[in-house]
Design a protein around this motif. Structure first.
Motif, PDB file in Angstrom:
ATOM      1  N   ASP A  17       9.116   2.658  20.863  1.00 14.63           N
ATOM      2  CA  ASP A  17      10.484   1.886  20.771  1.00 14.63           C
ATOM      3  C   ASP A  17      11.486   3.074  21.721  1.00 14.63           C
ATOM      4  O   ASP A  17      11.997   2.542  22.134  1.00 14.63           O
ATOM      5  N   GLY A  18      11.446   4.182  21.053  1.00 14.30           N
ATOM      6  CA  GLY A  18      12.313   5.017  21.500  1.00 14.30           C
ATOM      7  C   GLY A  18      12.110   6.692  21.247  1.00 14.30           C
ATOM      8  O   GLY A  18      10.835   6.732  20.750  1.00 14.30           O
ATOM      9  N   GLN A  19      12.738   7.290  21.757  1.00 14.78           N
ATOM     10  CA  GLN A  19      12.435   8.912  21.393  1.00 14.78           C
ATOM     11  C   GLN A  19      13.851   9.631  21.072  1.00 14.78           C
ATOM     12  O   GLN A  19      14.756   9.122  21.274  1.00 14.78           O
ATOM     13  N   PRO A  54      18.488   8.539  18.885  1.00 16.24           N
ATOM     14  CA  PRO A  54      17.566   7.890  19.606  1.00 16.24           C
ATOM     15  C   PRO A  54      17.653   7.462  20.896  1.00 16.24           C
ATOM     16  O   PRO A  54      18.850   6.955  21.209  1.00 16.24           O
ATOM     17  N   HIS A  55      16.782   7.596  21.779  1.00 13.04           N
ATOM     18  CA  HIS A  55      17.095   6.993  23.078  1.00 13.04           C
ATOM     19  C   HIS A  55      15.943   6.065  23.301  1.00 13.04           C
ATOM     20  O   HIS A  55      14.730   6.227  22.972  1.00 13.04           O
ATOM     21  N   PRO A  56      16.229   4.927  23.968  1.00 11.06           N
ATOM     22  CA  PRO A  56      15.365   3.626  24.343  1.00 11.06           C
ATOM     23  C   PRO A  56      14.131   4.225  25.085  1.00 11.06           C
ATOM     24  O   PRO A  56      14.349   5.022  26.266  1.00 11.06           O
ATOM     25  N   LEU A  57      12.901   3.877  24.992  1.00 11.02           N
ATOM     26  CA  LEU A  57      11.777   4.003  25.926  1.00 11.02           C
ATOM     27  C   LEU A  57      11.152   2.764  26.247  1.00 11.02           C
ATOM     28  O   LEU A  57      10.853   2.551  27.502  1.00 11.02           O
ATOM     29  N   LYS A  58      10.882   1.804  25.228  1.00 14.03           N
ATOM     30  CA  LYS A  58      10.383   0.718  25.581  1.00 14.03           C
ATOM     31  C   LYS A  58      10.910  -0.263  26.847  1.00 14.03           C
ATOM     32  O   LYS A  58      10.227  -0.708  27.535  1.00 14.03           O
ATOM     33  N   THR A  59      12.274  -0.076  26.556  1.00 17.89           N
ATOM     34  CA  THR A  59      13.309  -0.837  27.552  1.00 17.89           C
ATOM     35  C   THR A  59      12.836  -0.460  29.024  1.00 17.89           C
ATOM     36  O   THR A  59      12.560  -1.240  30.080  1.00 17.89           O
ATOM     37  N   ALA A  60      12.333   0.754  29.430  1.00 13.67           N
ATOM     38  CA  ALA A  60      11.997   1.434  30.665  1.00 13.67           C
ATOM     39  C   ALA A  60      10.889   0.761  31.109  1.00 13.67           C
ATOM     40  O   ALA A  60      10.583   0.444  32.055  1.00 13.67           O
ATOM     41  N   VAL A  61       9.722   0.724  30.072  1.00 13.19           N
ATOM     42  CA  VAL A  61       8.671  -0.352  30.261  1.00 13.19           C
ATOM     43  C   VAL A  61       8.810  -1.413  30.897  1.00 13.19           C
ATOM     44  O   VAL A  61       8.388  -2.123  31.911  1.00 13.19           O
ATOM     45  N   ASP A  62       9.738  -2.370  29.997  1.00 19.02           N
ATOM     46  CA  ASP A  62       9.903  -3.619  30.371  1.00 19.02           C
ATOM     47  C   ASP A  62      10.425  -3.789  32.015  1.00 19.02           C
ATOM     48  O   ASP A  62      10.331  -4.627  32.646  1.00 19.02           O
ATOM     49  N   GLU A  63      11.473  -2.724  32.112  1.00 18.94           N
ATOM     50  CA  GLU A  63      12.147  -2.651  33.385  1.00 18.94           C
ATOM     51  C   GLU A  63      11.048  -2.612  34.569  1.00 18.94           C
ATOM     52  O   GLU A  63      11.058  -2.984  35.379  1.00 18.94           O
ATOM     53  N   ALA A  64      10.099  -1.437  34.326  1.00 16.87           N
ATOM     54  CA  ALA A  64       9.145  -1.453  35.153  1.00 16.87           C
ATOM     55  C   ALA A  64       8.216  -2.509  35.412  1.00 16.87           C
ATOM     56  O   ALA A  64       7.757  -2.605  36.549  1.00 16.87           O
ATOM     57  N   LEU A  65       7.940  -3.220  34.383  1.00 14.76           N
ATOM     58  CA  LEU A  65       7.098  -4.522  34.567  1.00 14.76           C
ATOM     59  C   LEU A  65       7.740  -5.806  34.682  1.00 14.76           C
ATOM     60  O   LEU A  65       6.993  -6.709  34.991  1.00 14.76           O
ATOM     61  N   HIS A  66       9.093  -5.560  35.235  1.00 17.68           N
ATOM     62  CA  HIS A  66       9.816  -6.668  35.328  1.00 17.68           C
ATOM     63  C   HIS A  66       9.371  -7.141  36.780  1.00 17.68           C
ATOM     64  O   HIS A  66       9.221  -6.637  37.700  1.00 17.68           O
ATOM     65  N   HIS A  67       9.792  -8.756  37.054  1.00 20.18           N
ATOM     66  CA  HIS A  67       9.495  -9.138  38.191  1.00 20.18           C
ATOM     67  C   HIS A  67       8.253  -9.381  38.774  1.00 20.18           C
ATOM     68  O   HIS A  67       7.130  -9.935  38.348  1.00 20.18           O
ATOM     69  N   VAL A  81      -0.767  -4.848  34.212  1.00 17.59           N
ATOM     70  CA  VAL A  81      -0.684  -4.824  32.931  1.00 17.59           C
ATOM     71  C   VAL A  81      -0.709  -6.015  32.026  1.00 17.59           C
ATOM     72  O   VAL A  81      -0.119  -6.931  32.062  1.00 17.59           O
ATOM     73  N   GLU A  82      -1.652  -5.808  30.983  1.00 16.98           N
ATOM     74  CA  GLU A  82      -1.935  -7.306  30.091  1.00 16.98           C
ATOM     75  C   GLU A  82      -1.453  -7.007  28.865  1.00 16.98           C
ATOM     76  O   GLU A  82      -0.857  -7.999  28.382  1.00 16.98           O
ATOM     77  N   HIS A  83      -1.086  -5.675  28.468  1.00 21.29           N
ATOM     78  CA  HIS A  83      -0.541  -5.296  26.911  1.00 21.29           C
ATOM     79  C   HIS A  83       0.179  -4.212  26.852  1.00 21.29           C
ATOM     80  O   HIS A  83      -0.115  -3.105  27.861  1.00 21.29           O
ATOM     81  N   VAL A  84       1.396  -4.125  26.242  1.00 18.30           N
ATOM     82  CA  VAL A  84       1.890  -3.056  25.975  1.00 18.30           C
ATOM     83  C   VAL A  84       1.945  -2.838  24.485  1.00 18.30           C
ATOM     84  O   VAL A  84       2.386  -3.572  23.584  1.00 18.30           O
ATOM     85  N   LEU A  85       1.300  -1.746  24.248  1.00 20.89           N
ATOM     86  CA  LEU A  85       1.387  -1.137  22.751  1.00 20.89           C
ATOM     87  C   LEU A  85       2.447  -0.218  22.216  1.00 20.89           C
ATOM     88  O   LEU A  85       2.596   0.991  22.896  1.00 20.89           O
ATOM     89  N   VAL A  86       2.958  -0.386  21.283  1.00 19.89           N
ATOM     90  CA  VAL A  86       4.352   0.185  20.830  1.00 19.89           C
ATOM     91  C   VAL A  86       4.127   0.945  19.814  1.00 19.89           C
ATOM     92  O   VAL A  86       3.989   0.292  18.599  1.00 19.89           O
ATOM     93  N   VAL A  87       4.338   2.130  19.598  1.00 20.52           N
ATOM     94  CA  VAL A  87       4.474   2.865  18.580  1.00 20.52           C
ATOM     95  C   VAL A  87       5.892   3.069  17.697  1.00 20.52           C
ATOM     96  O   VAL A  87       6.757   3.129  18.713  1.00 20.52           O
ATOM     97  N   ARG A  88       6.128   2.600  16.680  1.00 19.69           N
ATOM     98  CA  ARG A  88       7.495   2.393  16.164  1.00 19.69           C
ATOM     99  C   ARG A  88       7.872   4.190  15.619  1.00 19.69           C
ATOM    100  O   ARG A  88       7.355   4.955  15.011  1.00 19.69           O
ATOM    101  N   ARG A  89       8.694   4.567  16.567  1.00 15.12           N
ATOM    102  CA  ARG A  89       9.150   6.105  16.236  1.00 15.12           C
ATOM    103  C   ARG A  89      10.690   6.005  15.905  1.00 15.12           C
ATOM    104  O   ARG A  89      11.014   6.914  15.049  1.00 15.12           O
ATOM    105  N   THR A  90      11.515   5.539  16.501  1.00 16.09           N
ATOM    106  CA  THR A  90      13.009   5.739  16.305  1.00 16.09           C
ATOM    107  C   THR A  90      13.521   4.422  15.387  1.00 16.09           C
ATOM    108  O   THR A  90      14.609   4.510  14.933  1.00 16.09           O
ATOM    109  N   GLY A  91      12.890   3.223  15.453  1.00 14.59           N
ATOM    110  CA  GLY A  91      13.267   2.175  14.438  1.00 14.59           C
ATOM    111  C   GLY A  91      14.225   1.407  15.320  1.00 14.59           C
ATOM    112  O   GLY A  91      14.941   0.558  14.574  1.00 14.59           O
ATOM    113  N   THR A  92      14.595   1.746  16.436  1.00 19.28           N
ATOM    114  CA  THR A  92      15.871   0.640  17.056  1.00 19.28           C
ATOM    115  C   THR A  92      15.221  -0.609  17.420  1.00 19.28           C
ATOM    116  O   THR A  92      13.984  -0.941  17.829  1.00 19.28           O
ATOM    117  N   ASP A  93      16.067  -1.602  17.556  1.00 18.11           N
ATOM    118  CA  ASP A  93      15.804  -2.853  17.957  1.00 18.11           C
ATOM    119  C   ASP A  93      15.470  -2.778  19.220  1.00 18.11           C
ATOM    120  O   ASP A  93      15.937  -2.250  20.324  1.00 18.11           O
TER     121      ASP A  93
END
Ligand code: WTA
Length: 637
Positions: free
Chosen positions: A174-176, A182-195, A200-212
């Protein structure tokens, strides 16, 4: 600095290694391969019948994860700590080999359930947490080819790497944590996969920072909802010695990063061998700490594969060296009794700047060996390291190698080599290198800074097997320069001194080395011209007392762009940082009316480097218009 009698008496390496390897290189490497568990033995050490395509340990099969985990547990070492994890916020975990095996098995079972097949690619975009190591090992266990992308890279850089590798799965968090926040990380993946379409079929996410974080149902999966519930037993299958293990992208002389491909048997043989001999590692006694990030080759070879194959107990630290303060590394060393510490010159120079009273406030007597990697270590930093961290007695191994070489190639051997501050000294037993001129003639030994080119004139087990998706570039980049000789061209300048000891003098191509990170001038230039106000850009690396080199850019603005001074140059710096990564942020940007070019239109970077470093520009005879330099100089000052 000769080795102490005490160190030499107990050293893993012995001087006969050089002789044995020189007498019969292949027999020597076969002996090193015996360090591993082979499911099926190899029948040929090296097939070099079609250079530069190498096959090592032909016919052999093995499972890397079995070598790094199962066999230690089966040998009765299941309770040994594999990883002492230190999270940046202060959370800790001690993970035994048995636990690491269990969690890796769970991950392997779940990735199988997702339908991943041997040879499929998986992108890993994670901070330094145990799950990152587990993700890599689970891929290796299943014969999936991982591509770890440094978590400091931008969505654009991530996207480029995901696309080129054709990854089916991305593993992230989720973040680092960075400097207490905490800094977001998953959002960068979302952005990379946008449009645009991607594989990529799946994104597997480890909860690290607990951010939404935003969530794409079906595509996104939580690690704790899936892997944590998977069965804990997994039977590993053997893979061919040449099965692709990972792709790791690195900068080359053009803007497009190269996907360096490494395979299984030779890579593990050489990483395990070098970790054993160069670091003098003793599995029952040492506490080892390599401060690299798993996003770089040093993290792959000397946090994950080499050390775990050798049953190491090691530190995994998530954060920066100055959070909460500059004592952090020394506190960690004191707390765990670290015996082997491996870091980069840029960090050593930062420690020097912070002051020696900081390490002096800690008990560092547990340290018995120090290492350096990533760039030439200046003698002053070497001496400081030796005196202030190594108590004037610890051996220092200055290790030269590259993403492409996969493992250490040139380094002193502790207990054997008499070291010199700043010199990488000697190719390791089993490795052969030469320093030559452009025609391939050996350059004479010298005590001046005259540079020759470093070449590797024999194949080695951990060598890259190619560039992913680009076989021609593999030939052109490394094997073209000395094609009549069949030598690998490393891209580094080097010399032998009059004692015959080897010094690495830095890159001789358009690759810059900023704090030990490889960044190409072309990458930064292309990020700059991506800005609407920039017509043309030329980037050079100038000497920097902390980061080794720093990026200095010269840009020409488009005619309708007003030069707003710092406002504009700051905007351009940010453009580069967000386009590539904060590590590529230029130190200086100079707006100039023209760039120095030859009559054929080639930018003369050498002259720009002179200007950037405050020297009188050298030979300007090939310049189309020599008066340009005066103009640039005036603009700069
Ligand atoms: C430089 C890092 C001098 C060199 C393992 C090389 C070094 C590039 C040293 C590879 C050293 C690495 N002394 N220079 N001990 N170690 N380099 O691929 O220019 O990130 O070509 O691999 O770093 O960087 P890479």
């Amino acid at each position: 600095f000769p080795p102490s009698a005490e160190f030499a008496a107990a050293a893993n390496a012995d001087a006969s290694l050089y002789q044995r390897a020189a007498q019969d290189r292949e027999a020597f490497w076969a002996e090193q391969a015996a360090r591993l568990h082979w499911h099926h033995p190899f029948h040929q050490v090296l097939d070099w019948s079609q250079p530069p395509i190498a096959k090592w340990f032909v016919g052999g099969t093995l499972n890397i994860a079995y070598n790094c985990l199962d066999r230690h547990v089966l040998d009765g070492h299941g309770d040994q700590i594999a990883i002492h994890f230190e999270g940046e916020p202060g959370d800790t975990r001690a993970i035994t080999y048995r636990q690491l095996l269990t969690e890796t098995s769970q991950a392997a079972n779940y990735l199988t359930e997702l339908g991943l097949q041997p040879g499929d690619r998986v992108a890993i975009y994670m901070p330094m947490i145990p799950e990152a190591v587990i993700a890599m090992l689970a891929c290796a266990r299943l014969g999936l080819t991982h591509s770890v992308v440094f978590a400091g890279f931008s969505p654009t850089a991530l996207r480029q790497r995901i696309d080129d590798a054709g990854a089916r799965l991305v593993i992230t968090t989720d973040g680092q944590w960075r400097r207490g926040k905490p800094h977001p990380l998953k959002t960068a993946v979302d952005e990379a996969l946008h449009h645009t379409p991607h594989t990529v079929e799946h994104v597997l996410v480890v909860r690290r920072t607990g951010t939404d974080i935003p969530w794409t149902p079906h595509r996104d999966l939580w690690w704790h909802d899936t892997i944590t519930h998977a069965p804990t037993h997994h039977q590993p299958q053997p893979f061919d010695a040449e099965h692709p293990l990972f792709i790791l992208y690195t900068s080359g002389t053009t803007g497009k990063p190269k996907g360096i491909l490494h395979t299984t048997g030779g890579y593990l043989t050489q990483t395990a061998y070098t970790h054993h001999t160069v670091f003098d590692h003793k599995p029952d006694h040492d506490i080892y700490w390599c401060t690299a990030d798993i996003g770089w080759i040093t993290g792959h070879s000397y946090i994950v594969y080499g050390p775990l194959a050798n049953r190491t107990t090691q530190i995994l630290y998530e954060g920066t060296p100055n959070h909460p303060d500059e004592h952090r590394h020394w506190q960690i060393i004191e707390k765990y009794g670290v015996t082997i510490y491996y870091t980069a010159p840029t960090l050593i120079r930062t420690f020097m700047k912070w002051g020696k009273h900081i390490p002096a406030a800690h008990n560092l007597t547990s340290i018995r060996l120090l290492g350096s990697v990533g760039e030439p270590i200046n003698p002053e930093a070497w001496r400081w390291y030796h005196e202030n961290i190594g108590a004037n007695k610890t051996p220092i191994v200055d290790t030269w190698w590259q993403t492409e070489t996969g493992a250490i190639m040139i380094s002193p051997l502790p207990g054997i080599t008499t070291t010199k501050p700043g010199a990488a000294m000697t190719p390791l037993p089993g490795i052969s290198a030469q320093i030559v001129d452009e025609q391939g003639n050996p350059t004479p030994p010298t005590n001046t800074d005259t540079t020759g080119y470093l070449v590797l004139d024999q194949p080695w087990p951990a060598m890259l097997r190619g560039i992913w998706n680009d076989p021609q570039r593999y030939q052109d980049t490394y094997w073209h320069q000395y094609r009549e000789h069949g030598w690998y061209f490393a891209g580094d300048g080097a010399k032998l001194d009059t004692d015959g000891d080897l010094w690495i003098l830095g890159r001789i191509d358009d690759v810059m080395n900023i704090s030990g990170h490889r960044i190409s001038t072309a990458e930064v230039e292309s990020a700059l011209v991506g800005h609407h106000g920039v017509a043309e850009a030329a980037v050079v690396a100038a000497h920097d007392t902390t980061t080794g080199q720093a990026i200095v850019a010269f840009v020409i603005l488009t005619t309708d762009t007003p030069n707003t001074g710092d406002t504009l140059t700051n905007e351009l710096k940010t453009q580069v940082a967000t386009h590539i990564s904060p590590i590529a942020r230029p130190r200086e940007i100079h707006i100039v009316p023209e760039l120095p070019k030859t009559r054929s239109g080639k930018i003369m970077r050498r002259l720009l480097r002179d200007i950037a470093e405050g020297r009188q520009p050298g030979d300007t005879s090939t310049l189309l218009d020599p008066t340009i330099l005066t103009t640039i100089h005036t603009n700069k000052t």
